[in-house]
Design a protein around this motif. Structure first.
Motif, short mmCIF file in Angstrom:
data_model
loop_
_atom_site.label_atom_id
_atom_site.label_comp_id
_atom_site.label_asym_id
_atom_site.label_seq_id
_atom_site.Cartn_x
_atom_site.Cartn_y
_atom_site.Cartn_z
N CYS A 158 26.68 13.75 -0.56
CA CYS A 158 26.92 12.45 0.08
C CYS A 158 28.14 12.51 0.99
N VAL A 159 29.21 13.13 0.52
CA VAL A 159 30.42 13.27 1.32
C VAL A 159 30.12 14.04 2.60
N LEU A 199 32.14 11.30 4.74
CA LEU A 199 33.21 10.61 4.01
C LEU A 199 34.36 11.58 3.74
N HIS A 230 36.95 10.31 -1.39
CA HIS A 230 36.23 9.02 -1.46
C HIS A 230 35.92 8.60 -2.90
#
Length: 182
Positions: free
Chosen positions: A90-91, A96, A100
């Protein structure tokens, strides 16, 4: 948990629903006690009070006898390693910062509304290390793919700015296989 080898489960005629959570056991000295099926505590009385307020396993929400189903109807279980991998991906995909998931608000949101077994944030150093491992594996796989090709390749690259004034830019590498005429 109480020792299982010194007690014998005894049949009883009690029909109250609370007894679905307890076994009646006989101890070596001949006394009978109720044993919680979840935590193993032995009780002489007050089984209802134990069930409602004292059982540590019940408070934690862990019921090994209760399967959880996913959206497709398959039995699902929480996997902390998979959660960490998904956070790393996801990062990378969303762009991100690695820190995060260290935000306590995000940790509380995940723990309180999505997964009570979530133990806490993954550090930015861990996510960075995992991202570098993933990049090295992808680099190795790409190199092996190119080395195993029976023909030549030509690489070109383009750089684009993100639309709508976003600060990101993108690089695209295009591969052309050159197949010699036989």
């Amino acid at each position: 948990m109480a020792e299982q080898n010194y007690q014998v489960i005894v049949e009883h005629g009690r029909k109250a629903p609370i007894w679905n959570h307890y076994n009646m056991v006989m101890l070596p000295d001949g006394t009978k006690k109720a044993q919680c099926k979840r935590c193993g505590d032995l009780l002489e009385a007050a089984a209802k009070r134990h069930h409602e307020s004292s059982c540590k396993k019940l408070k934690s929400g862990d019921d090994p006898n209760q399967p959880i189903l996913d959206n497709s109807g398959q039995i699902w279980s929480y996997d902390a390693a998979l959660a960490q991998e998904m956070q790393m991906k996801c990062v990378i995909q969303v762009g991100l910062p690695f820190g995060h998931f260290e935000n306590p608000h995000i940790t509380n949101m995940i723990k309180l509304s999505l997964q009570p077994r979530y133990v806490g944030s993954v550090s930015r150093q861990t996510l960075r290390r995992d991202a570098i491992k993933l990049w090295k594996m992808a680099k190795k796989d790409t190199r092996q793919t190119f080395l195993s090709l029976p023909n030549n390749v030509s690489l070109t690259c383009d750089i684009w700015s993100a639309p709508f004034g976003l600060p990101q830019s993108y690089i695209c590498i295009t591969t052309h296989w050159i197949v010699p005429q036989s």
